[in-house]
Design a protein around this motif. Structure first.
Motif, short mmCIF file in Angstrom:
data_model
loop_
_atom_site.label_atom_id
_atom_site.label_comp_id
_atom_site.label_asym_id
_atom_site.label_seq_id
_atom_site.Cartn_x
_atom_site.Cartn_y
_atom_site.Cartn_z
N ASN A 77 0.83 -1.22 0.00
CA ASN A 77 0.00 0.00 0.00
C ASN A 77 0.85 1.25 0.00
O ASN A 77 0.55 2.23 -0.68
CB ASN A 77 -0.94 0.03 1.21
N LEU A 78 1.91 1.22 0.80
CA LEU A 78 2.80 2.38 0.89
C LEU A 78 3.37 2.73 -0.50
O LEU A 78 3.37 3.89 -0.92
CB LEU A 78 3.92 2.05 1.87
N HIS A 138 2.16 1.75 -3.44
CA HIS A 138 1.05 2.10 -4.34
C HIS A 138 0.61 3.55 -4.12
O HIS A 138 0.47 4.33 -5.06
CB HIS A 138 -0.11 1.13 -4.10
N ASN A 139 0.41 3.92 -2.84
CA ASN A 139 -0.06 5.28 -2.53
C ASN A 139 0.96 6.33 -2.94
O ASN A 139 0.59 7.39 -3.45
CB ASN A 139 -0.37 5.40 -1.02
N ALA A 140 2.23 6.02 -2.74
CA ALA A 140 3.27 6.98 -3.13
C ALA A 140 3.23 7.19 -4.65
O ALA A 140 3.33 8.32 -5.13
CB ALA A 140 4.64 6.47 -2.69
N SER A 141 3.04 6.09 -5.37
CA SER A 141 3.03 6.22 -6.83
C SER A 141 1.79 6.99 -7.31
O SER A 141 1.85 7.78 -8.23
CB SER A 141 3.17 4.83 -7.45
N GLU A 142 0.64 6.78 -6.63
CA GLU A 142 -0.58 7.53 -6.97
C GLU A 142 -0.37 9.03 -6.77
O GLU A 142 -0.89 9.84 -7.52
CB GLU A 142 -1.74 7.09 -6.05
N ARG A 143 0.37 9.36 -5.72
CA ARG A 143 0.59 10.79 -5.41
C ARG A 143 1.79 11.37 -6.17
O ARG A 143 2.13 12.52 -6.00
CB ARG A 143 0.84 10.96 -3.90
#
Ligand code: KG4
Ligand code: ZN
Length: 337
Positions: free
Chosen positions: A220-221, A223-228
């Motif tokens: 998740n960490l 994935h979320n970093a890549s989304e942002r």
């Protein structure tokens, strides 16, 4: 006593000859890494096929390097459990055929027992009893080794194995297979305090592990970093993640040691090659005044020398198979076939 052993439980086709459980006369490994790399992990069907293609040649090579023929051997051994069932079946059936044709006894060996036995080769004076942390791609066990063939599982993972989550984290970071090894290499220059990860504990069983939450956390960490659109530092994240996983492994092992009063500790399995885990186990043992034993790096991963080493002690305790021997995808370390 010279034993020729075969190992085909996962993605290495291996054969070795070991004398009296401790002296390696040959140790041949045909790795399938290149074949599985394009898929990012082990493909069971491909593994089985590669074993079929390699097993005869690897066996011949093990004899050749030991400067022996079949008639110089005293017994055969094979990993029959746990592992990929199709892969195991290749080794088991080949070994049964050999046993029948050359008339030698066949010794069935449990894969995790053999990982522990790798330490008998590296440390010639090591004898049970001791406590073992066995960490591989499919297992994370704390085992009381009462004798060469008596095992008691004191703690185990409730979900994912340590090697499995190392591989997942590596994959999420875009590192190539084999993930655990590449994560270890990439993390060497990283800051282990850069990212904060939990140290999950199992409420009702203090010696068990649970790594699935850590796996979800890291995925998740990333994935979320890549989304942002945020940049992840692979070395820092890898080092922090390895720090968390190895903390859990080390804490529970030393808790088991204090609960059982066992001061001799063995580290084994593919993850025992991890540089951070080795360092932490070494340091903590020195702090506590315990003895620590680990296999040399070449014997941490799957190989057949460790199978032949364990087979010697299985043979002494009367564990010999007949031609009804079958492979099994799973089997507790503390039960016999
Ligand atoms: O024992 P093993 O070779 O095969 C099984 O029996 O599963 O263990 C393989 C596991 C894999 O998950 C791999 O990523 C991990 O051991 N591994 C490592 C390292 N080398 C292999 N994990 C962390 N650091 C390493 N250096
Ligand atoms: Zn293994």
């Amino acid at each position: 006593m010279k034993i020729l052993a075969l190992e085909t439980s996962c993605d290495e086709t291996a054969a070795a000859v070991v004398e009296n459980g401790r002296r390696v006369m040959s140790n041949v490994i045909a790795s399938q890494v290149a074949k599985h790399m394009v898929y990012g992990g082990v493909v069971p069907e491909i593994a089985s096929r590669c074993h079929v293609e390699a097993v005869c040649e690897v066996t011949q090579e093990a004899l050749k390097r030991a400067e022996l023929t079949f008639s110089d051997l005293d017994a055969l051994a094979v990993t029959y459990t746990p592992g990929l069932i199709g892969a195991l079946l290749v080794g088991v059936n080949y070994a049964k055929g050999l046993s029948l044709s050359i008339g030698l006894p066949l010794i069935p060996v449990h894969h995790l027992r053999s990982h522990i036995a790798a330490c008998y080769i590296t440390h010639k004076n090591l004898e049970p009893p001791f406590l073992a942390l066995v960490v591989s791609g499919g297992h994370s066990h704390i085992v009381g080794v009462d004798s060469y063939t008596d095992f008691k599982v004191l703690g185990r993972t409730r979900d994912d194995a340590a090697g499995e989550v190392m591989d997942k984290a590596a994959r999420a970071l875009g590192l190539p297979y084999p993930g655990g090894l590449n994560l270890d290499i990439q993390s060497k220059r990283g800051d282990a305090g850069a990212y904060s990860f939990p140290r999950p504990r199992v409420e009702d069983s203090e010696l068990d592990f649970s790594f699935s939450g850590l796996k979800t956390f890291v995925v998740n960490l990333i994935h979320n970093a890549s989304e942002r659109g945020e940049r992840i530092d692979t070395a820092d994240l890898g080092a922090s993640f390895i720090n968390a996983v190895t903390d859990c492994l080390v804490e529970n092992t030393f808790l088991a040691a204090s609960l059982t009063g066992q001061k001799r500790i063995v580290l084994a399995g593919g993850v025992s090659a991890n540089s951070v885990l080795r360092k932490k186990m070494q340091l903590r043992s020195e702090e506590m005044g315990y003895e620590i034993y680990m296999p040399e790096l070449s014997l941490c991963g799957d190989n057949a020398a460790m199978v032949a080493a364990q087979a010697y002690y299985e043979f002494i305790s009367g564990n010999v198979a007949d031609l009804s021997l079958n492979a099994s995808a799973s089997m507790p370390i503390d039960k016999l076939n």
